[in-house]
Design an enzyme around this catalytic site. Structure first.
Site, short mmCIF file in Angstrom:
data_model
loop_
_atom_site.label_atom_id
_atom_site.label_comp_id
_atom_site.label_asym_id
_atom_site.label_seq_id
_atom_site.Cartn_x
_atom_site.Cartn_y
_atom_site.Cartn_z
N ASN A 84 0.80 -1.22 0.00
CA ASN A 84 0.00 0.00 0.00
C ASN A 84 0.84 1.28 0.00
O ASN A 84 0.37 2.33 0.42
CB ASN A 84 -0.96 -0.01 1.18
CG ASN A 84 -1.87 -1.21 1.17
OD1 ASN A 84 -1.81 -2.04 2.07
ND2 ASN A 84 -2.67 -1.36 0.12
N ILE A 91 1.58 6.92 0.82
CA ILE A 91 0.90 5.84 1.53
C ILE A 91 -0.58 5.84 1.15
O ILE A 91 -1.24 6.87 1.20
CB ILE A 91 1.05 6.02 3.05
CG1 ILE A 91 2.53 5.94 3.44
CG2 ILE A 91 0.24 4.96 3.81
CD1 ILE A 91 2.82 6.36 4.87
N CYS A 92 -1.08 4.66 0.81
CA CYS A 92 -2.50 4.47 0.48
C CYS A 92 -3.17 3.83 1.69
O CYS A 92 -3.02 2.63 1.93
CB CYS A 92 -2.62 3.58 -0.76
SG CYS A 92 -4.33 3.32 -1.26
N LEU A 93 -3.87 4.64 2.46
CA LEU A 93 -4.55 4.20 3.67
C LEU A 93 -5.91 4.88 3.71
O LEU A 93 -6.00 6.10 3.52
CB LEU A 93 -3.71 4.57 4.90
CG LEU A 93 -4.29 4.28 6.29
CD1 LEU A 93 -4.51 2.78 6.49
CD2 LEU A 93 -3.35 4.81 7.37
#
Length: 157
Positions: A84, A91-93
């Site tokens: 992610n 950051i992919c959150l």
């Protein structure tokens, strides 16, 4: 002082009072000695009893003047191995995406969310192919690479 800077000043005070063990979060110090409240340098420790343990991962958080209405951009170093994390480090959150963001989310919650994401990636929303494939098809090799990566980011002394 802008609303964003007021909120970040409060976040800084709150984080100092209630800092999770092993975490660091500080606004950038400029060369002239002034503080840049819109750019924070943070360290997120790997959780105990995970492949991430022993690492202290550098997270950069960039805030805009629209904060807290708009989420900040959080990133790890370019090339960071994680399903992610995009190759450039973003950051992919979910809590950091515009659709999942709430202005009530605190700096502490962001950093704890990133720590949780390290060992519990969302492989259904992969941001990089290498980490996705290793995590999906060869977890042993993935964990070995994570351990090697942890050695590159030792905790501060």
């Amino acid at each position: 002082m802008s609303r964003a800077r007021e909120r970040l000043t409060e976040e800084r005070k709150s984080f100092r009072r209630d800092k999770p063990f092993g975490f660091v979060a500080k606004p950038e110090q400029r060369a002239d000695g002034s503080t840049n409240m819109m750019l924070w340098k943070c360290l997120v420790p790997g959780k105990e009893n995970t492949a991430w343990q022993g690492g202290s991962y550098p997270v950069t958080i960039r805030f805009t003047e629209d904060y807290p209405a708009v989420p900040p951009q959080c990133s790890l170093p370019p090339g960071f191995l994680h399903p992610n994390v995009y190759p450039e480090g973003n950051i992919c959150l979910s809590i950091l995406n515009p659709d999942g963001w709430r202005p009530s989310i605190t700096l502490k919650q962001m950093l704890l969310g990133i720590q949780e994401l390290l060992d519990d990636p969302n492989n259904g929303d992969a941001a990089q192919n290498e980490a996705y494939e290793l995590y999906e098809y060869n977890k042993t090799k993935y964990r070995l690479k994570v351990r090697q990566q942890a050695l590159r980011y030792p905790p501060p002394q």
